[in-house]
Design an enzyme around this catalytic site. Structure first.
Site, PDB file in Angstrom:
ATOM      1  N   GLU A  34       0.958  -1.448   0.062  1.00  0.00           N
ATOM      2  CA  GLU A  34      -0.150   0.209  -0.349  1.00  0.00           C
ATOM      3  C   GLU A  34       1.400   1.477   0.379  1.00  0.00           C
ATOM      4  O   GLU A  34       1.871   0.914   0.691  1.00  0.00           O
ATOM      5  CB  GLU A  34      -0.694  -0.063   1.117  1.00  0.00           C
ATOM      6  N   ARG A 102     -17.409   4.045   4.884  1.00  0.00           N
ATOM      7  CA  ARG A 102     -15.648   3.145   4.589  1.00  0.00           C
ATOM      8  C   ARG A 102     -15.096   2.630   5.272  1.00  0.00           C
ATOM      9  O   ARG A 102     -14.694   1.991   5.627  1.00  0.00           O
ATOM     10  CB  ARG A 102     -15.660   4.050   3.381  1.00  0.00           C
ATOM     11  N   TYR A 214     -29.003   7.777   3.763  1.00  0.00           N
ATOM     12  CA  TYR A 214     -28.818   6.859   4.561  1.00  0.00           C
ATOM     13  C   TYR A 214     -28.321   7.091   5.847  1.00  0.00           C
ATOM     14  O   TYR A 214     -27.393   7.473   6.385  1.00  0.00           O
ATOM     15  CB  TYR A 214     -28.766   5.531   4.087  1.00  0.00           C
ATOM     16  N   ASP A 293     -11.839  -1.932  -8.446  1.00  0.00           N
ATOM     17  CA  ASP A 293     -11.954  -1.140  -9.752  1.00  0.00           C
ATOM     18  C   ASP A 293     -10.749  -0.752  -9.887  1.00  0.00           C
ATOM     19  O   ASP A 293     -11.175  -0.534 -11.597  1.00  0.00           O
ATOM     20  CB  ASP A 293     -12.073   0.126  -8.300  1.00  0.00           C
TER      21      ASP A 293
END
Length: 394
Positions: A34, A102, A214, A293
């Site tokens: 990462e 998230r 939401y 993605d």
């Protein structure tokens, strides 16, 4: 550790961390690269339908996701007159429909990864190059000025829409700007009247735009996402945005007072230009594969972007595990099988997301006709049209 049991995953987002857990469960040693120095708590809300939540539960993550909210229904709203067009109940599924921040999901995945002895998470470490050879791959990574080589049997590119791995494999495959911009923000539930904070997803459909709201974070916050057309198309997904710009857009469009109230209540807006990557292209090359993605970034209008990355991870790990003792050629075949299994479903969902966006943004007589059709279908028939997504099994 021998290269024969090592798989390198580039990217520590939702797809990459899920893939690392799924692969480690199959007995592999996994190194996650990462480039960020730390996994920041960025982003806002996610909808995780049962096809995704059951994968996470199977990986043992349910105890770490206690802040997820289980909604009672999805409410389709007319943004011009404020009426509820349809209410689709979400009860009765064999796996939960979750609304989650998230950051909460990424933290749960990170904690699970860090507790696993066969997974090494390397922060501040970026994939740079890869060379195939008879025994597998040599992966070059960089951490600051230091370059390091690692032997592996496979490289998985889970590094997002601007994937370095995809650029290495397929330099001609570039993300495409959709002409739409997503604005997102959150607000505390205490800022709204009680009747607007129930456990439901509200989808407000209006001319050339739509708004989704939401609860997340144990129902203590409301996630708000507004989609509007625009020309701004810088890469990235968390650019600060001028709240007056998005507020003015909904006032000028004549939206009802309730969705305008939701927009006005958000203090800090972030925006990201919506890009896509066509899912029908090449996903694999020998012992290298793309997921999430990096392979098939899609418009968010089916609420399936994160779910598709989670599904990818589960199928990828299963395909590799089935051929893990048969040598490099078998591994390449396993990755090709993963792509063959996933591509039809992903392509169909990409198409559904595009169609949904067009339907959401209708105005005038076409919007009135849309509302009549939805009402005539009724909740049961509307939900049955989603079952092919929600009832997915690996």
């Amino acid at each position: 550790m021998a290269a024969s049991r090592t798989i390198i995953v580039a990217g520590a987002g939702i797809g990459g961390l899920t893939a690392s857990l799924a692969l480690a469960r199959q007995g592999f040693r996994v190194i996650v690269l990462e480039k960020a120095e730390r996994l920041e708590e960025a982003g806002a809300g996610l909808q995780l339908s049962p096809n995704a939540s059951r994968v996470l539960i199977d990986l043992g993550l349910k105890p770490r996701l206690s802040r997820a909210v289980t909604p009672e229904a999805i409410c389709l709203m007319n943004a011009t007159n404020g009426s509820e067009i349809a209410r689709l109940p979400l009860a009765g599924k064999d796996a939960p429909y979750w609304l989650i921040h998230r950051a909460d999901l990424q933290a749960a995945l990170r904690d699970e990864v860090e507790s696993h002895s066969d997974i090494e998470l390397r922060l501040g470490c970026q994939f740079e190059d890869v060379s195939p050879h008879a025994k597998g791959l040599t992966v070059v990574q960089r951490s600051g000025p230091t370059r390091q080589q690692e032997l592996a049997v496979a490289l998985i590119g889970a590094d997002g829409i601007w994937s370095t791995v995809r650029h290495h494999l397929l330099p001609e495959a570039q993300p495409r700007f959709s002409g739409l911009i997503a604005w997102r923000g959150t607000l505390d539930t205490t800022q709204l009247p009680r009747e607007y904070t129930s456990r439901r997803v509200q989808l407000w459909m209006g001319p050339d735009a739509h708004l989704v709201a939401y609860p997340i974070s144990g129902a203590r916050q409301i996630n708000v996402v507004a989609i509007v057309p625009g020309q701004w198309n810088r890469p990235g997904w968390s650019e600060p945005g001028d709240g007056n710009e998005i507020k003015s857009a909904f006032v000028a469009a004549g939206w009802h007072a309730i969705p305008r109230m939701l927009v006005s209540a958000v203090d800090g807006w972030r925006r990201w230009a919506l890009f896509t990557v066509p899912g029908g292209g090449q996903w694999t090359d020998g012992a290298m594969a793309l997921l999430g993605d990096a392979a098939h970034a899609m418009l968010p209008f089916a609420a399936q972007g994160a779910a598709m990355a989670i599904e990818d991870a589960a199928v990828l790990a299963k395909c590799i595990a089935e051929r893990q003792n048969e040598g490099p050629a078998a591994l390449s075949a396993a990755l090709q099988r993963y792509a063959r299994l996933r591509r039809p479903r992903v392509t169909r969902i990409q198409r559904s997301a595009r169609q949904a966006g067009r339907i959401y943004h209708l105005g005038g007589p076409l919007a009135a006709a849309r509302d009549l059709v939805i009402k005539a279908m009724g909740p049961k028939r509307m939900l049955s049209r989603q079952n092919w997504i929600y009832d997915w099994r690996i």
